[in-house]
Design a protein around this motif. Structure first.
Motif, mmCIF file in Angstrom:
data_model
loop_
_atom_site.group_PDB
_atom_site.id
_atom_site.type_symbol
_atom_site.label_atom_id
_atom_site.label_comp_id
_atom_site.label_asym_id
_atom_site.label_seq_id
_atom_site.Cartn_x
_atom_site.Cartn_y
_atom_site.Cartn_z
ATOM 1 N N LYS A 63 -10.343 21.424 -13.850
ATOM 2 C CA LYS A 63 -10.492 19.973 -13.856
ATOM 3 C C LYS A 63 -9.338 19.282 -13.110
ATOM 4 O O LYS A 63 -9.524 18.257 -12.478
ATOM 5 N N HIS A 64 -8.139 19.854 -13.185
ATOM 6 C CA HIS A 64 -6.944 19.192 -12.633
ATOM 7 C C HIS A 64 -6.465 19.743 -11.287
ATOM 8 O O HIS A 64 -5.646 19.111 -10.631
ATOM 9 N N PHE A 65 -6.926 20.913 -10.913
ATOM 10 C CA PHE A 65 -6.474 21.534 -9.663
ATOM 11 C C PHE A 65 -7.671 22.067 -8.887
ATOM 12 O O PHE A 65 -8.712 22.377 -9.470
ATOM 13 N N SER A 66 -7.491 22.219 -7.597
ATOM 14 C CA SER A 66 -8.546 22.842 -6.787
ATOM 15 C C SER A 66 -8.566 24.341 -7.098
ATOM 16 O O SER A 66 -7.597 24.897 -7.608
ATOM 17 N N ILE A 67 -9.650 24.995 -6.757
ATOM 18 C CA ILE A 67 -9.770 26.438 -6.996
ATOM 19 C C ILE A 67 -8.722 27.197 -6.185
ATOM 20 O O ILE A 67 -8.170 28.198 -6.649
ATOM 21 N N ASP A 68 -8.399 26.704 -4.988
ATOM 22 C CA ASP A 68 -7.368 27.347 -4.172
ATOM 23 C C ASP A 68 -6.005 27.287 -4.847
ATOM 24 O O ASP A 68 -5.253 28.258 -4.842
ATOM 25 N N HIS A 69 -5.708 26.133 -5.417
ATOM 26 C CA HIS A 69 -4.424 25.991 -6.122
ATOM 27 C C HIS A 69 -4.388 26.898 -7.355
ATOM 28 O O HIS A 69 -3.379 27.524 -7.648
ATOM 29 N N PHE A 70 -5.494 26.956 -8.065
ATOM 30 C CA PHE A 70 -5.587 27.825 -9.248
ATOM 31 C C PHE A 70 -5.336 29.284 -8.872
ATOM 32 O O PHE A 70 -4.561 29.979 -9.524
ATOM 33 N N TRP A 71 -5.965 29.770 -7.785
ATOM 34 C CA TRP A 71 -5.761 31.155 -7.368
ATOM 35 C C TRP A 71 -4.345 31.377 -6.848
ATOM 36 O O TRP A 71 -3.788 32.463 -7.002
ATOM 37 N N HIS A 72 -3.762 30.356 -6.243
ATOM 38 C CA HIS A 72 -2.365 30.446 -5.809
ATOM 39 C C HIS A 72 -1.444 30.644 -7.015
ATOM 40 O O HIS A 72 -0.525 31.471 -6.984
ATOM 41 N N ILE A 73 -1.691 29.915 -8.087
ATOM 42 C CA ILE A 73 -0.913 30.072 -9.322
ATOM 43 C C ILE A 73 -1.093 31.480 -9.875
ATOM 44 O O ILE A 73 -0.116 32.157 -10.220
ATOM 45 N N CYS A 74 -2.317 31.955 -9.954
ATOM 46 C CA CYS A 74 -2.591 33.313 -10.454
ATOM 47 C C CYS A 74 -1.902 34.364 -9.593
ATOM 48 O O CYS A 74 -1.294 35.308 -10.116
ATOM 49 N N HIS A 75 -1.974 34.192 -8.282
ATOM 50 C CA HIS A 75 -1.354 35.142 -7.355
ATOM 51 C C HIS A 75 0.163 35.197 -7.550
ATOM 52 O O HIS A 75 0.755 36.276 -7.575
ATOM 53 N N ASN A 76 0.805 34.042 -7.716
ATOM 54 C CA ASN A 76 2.248 34.021 -7.908
ATOM 55 C C ASN A 76 2.674 34.635 -9.233
ATOM 56 O O ASN A 76 3.698 35.309 -9.306
ATOM 57 N N ILE A 77 1.885 34.437 -10.257
ATOM 58 C CA ILE A 77 2.198 35.071 -11.542
ATOM 59 C C ILE A 77 2.056 36.581 -11.434
ATOM 60 O O ILE A 77 2.896 37.331 -11.925
ATOM 61 N N LYS A 78 1.008 37.040 -10.741
ATOM 62 C CA LYS A 78 0.821 38.485 -10.544
ATOM 63 C C LYS A 78 1.984 39.073 -9.742
ATOM 64 O O LYS A 78 2.525 40.125 -10.089
ATOM 65 N N ARG A 79 2.386 38.386 -8.664
ATOM 66 C CA ARG A 79 3.528 38.846 -7.866
ATOM 67 C C ARG A 79 4.795 38.909 -8.709
ATOM 68 O O ARG A 79 5.573 39.849 -8.615
ATOM 69 N N PHE A 80 4.999 37.899 -9.546
ATOM 70 C CA PHE A 80 6.169 37.866 -10.412
ATOM 71 C C PHE A 80 6.170 39.036 -11.392
ATOM 72 O O PHE A 80 7.193 39.668 -11.629
ATOM 73 N N MET A 81 5.004 39.344 -11.960
ATOM 74 C CA MET A 81 4.914 40.421 -12.938
ATOM 75 C C MET A 81 5.166 41.783 -12.292
ATOM 76 O O MET A 81 5.633 42.709 -12.942
ATOM 77 N N GLU A 82 4.877 41.915 -10.994
ATOM 78 C CA GLU A 82 5.102 43.173 -10.282
ATOM 79 C C GLU A 82 6.456 43.211 -9.576
ATOM 80 O O GLU A 82 6.794 44.216 -8.951
ATOM 81 N N CYS A 83 7.228 42.157 -9.686
ATOM 82 C CA CYS A 83 8.512 42.043 -8.995
ATOM 83 C C CYS A 83 9.483 43.125 -9.462
ATOM 84 O O CYS A 83 9.596 43.405 -10.650
ATOM 85 N N ARG A 84 10.162 43.723 -8.509
ATOM 86 C CA ARG A 84 11.177 44.743 -8.759
ATOM 87 C C ARG A 84 10.607 45.966 -9.489
ATOM 88 O O ARG A 84 11.307 46.645 -10.220
ATOM 89 N N ASP A 85 9.331 46.224 -9.285
ATOM 90 C CA ASP A 85 8.681 47.380 -9.886
ATOM 91 C C ASP A 85 8.599 48.482 -8.829
ATOM 92 O O ASP A 85 7.921 48.321 -7.807
#
Length: 82
Positions: A30-52
Motif C-alpha cells: 500500500k505504501h511502496f511500489s513493488i520495486d521498492h519492496f523487492w529492493h528492501i527484501c534484496h538488501n535484507i538478504k544481502r545483509f544476512m549473507e554479509c561476511r559469510d
C-alpha cells in the motif's frame, strides 16, 4: 533483570524476516511500489549473507612469499554496520 544486547543479525534471522514480510506485505504494497519492496527484501538478504564465507569471499596471495589470506566480502548495504 539484565539487559539483553542483540546484534542486528540476531534480529534479522530467516525466520523473523519471513514472518515480518508475511505480516506486513499488505502494508508495504500500500505504501511502496513493488520495486521498492523487492529492493528492501534484496538488501535484507544481502545483509544476512554479509561476511559469510559460504556465500562470498576473496583470496589474496602474496606474490613474494605465497602466503594466502582469505577474507569475506561485505554486502555494502546501507543496512550493514560494517
Amino acid at each position: 533483570m539484565g539487559i539483553s544486547i542483540y546484534k542486528l543479525k540476531d534480529v534479522f534471522t530467516i525466520h523473523n524476516t519471513v514472518n515480518f514480510f508475511k505480516e506486513y506485505t499488505p502494508w508495504f504494497s500500500k505504501h511502496f511500489s513493488i520495486d521498492h519492496f523487492w529492493h528492501i527484501c534484496h538488501n535484507i538478504k544481502r545483509f544476512m549473507e554479509c561476511r559469510d564465507f559460504k556465500k562470498n569471499f576473496a583470496t589474496f596471495i602474496c606474490p613474494k612469499c605465497s602466503k594466502t589470506a582469505v577474507r569475506p566480502n561485505t554486502c555494502k548495504s546501507k543496512l550493514c554496520p560494517t
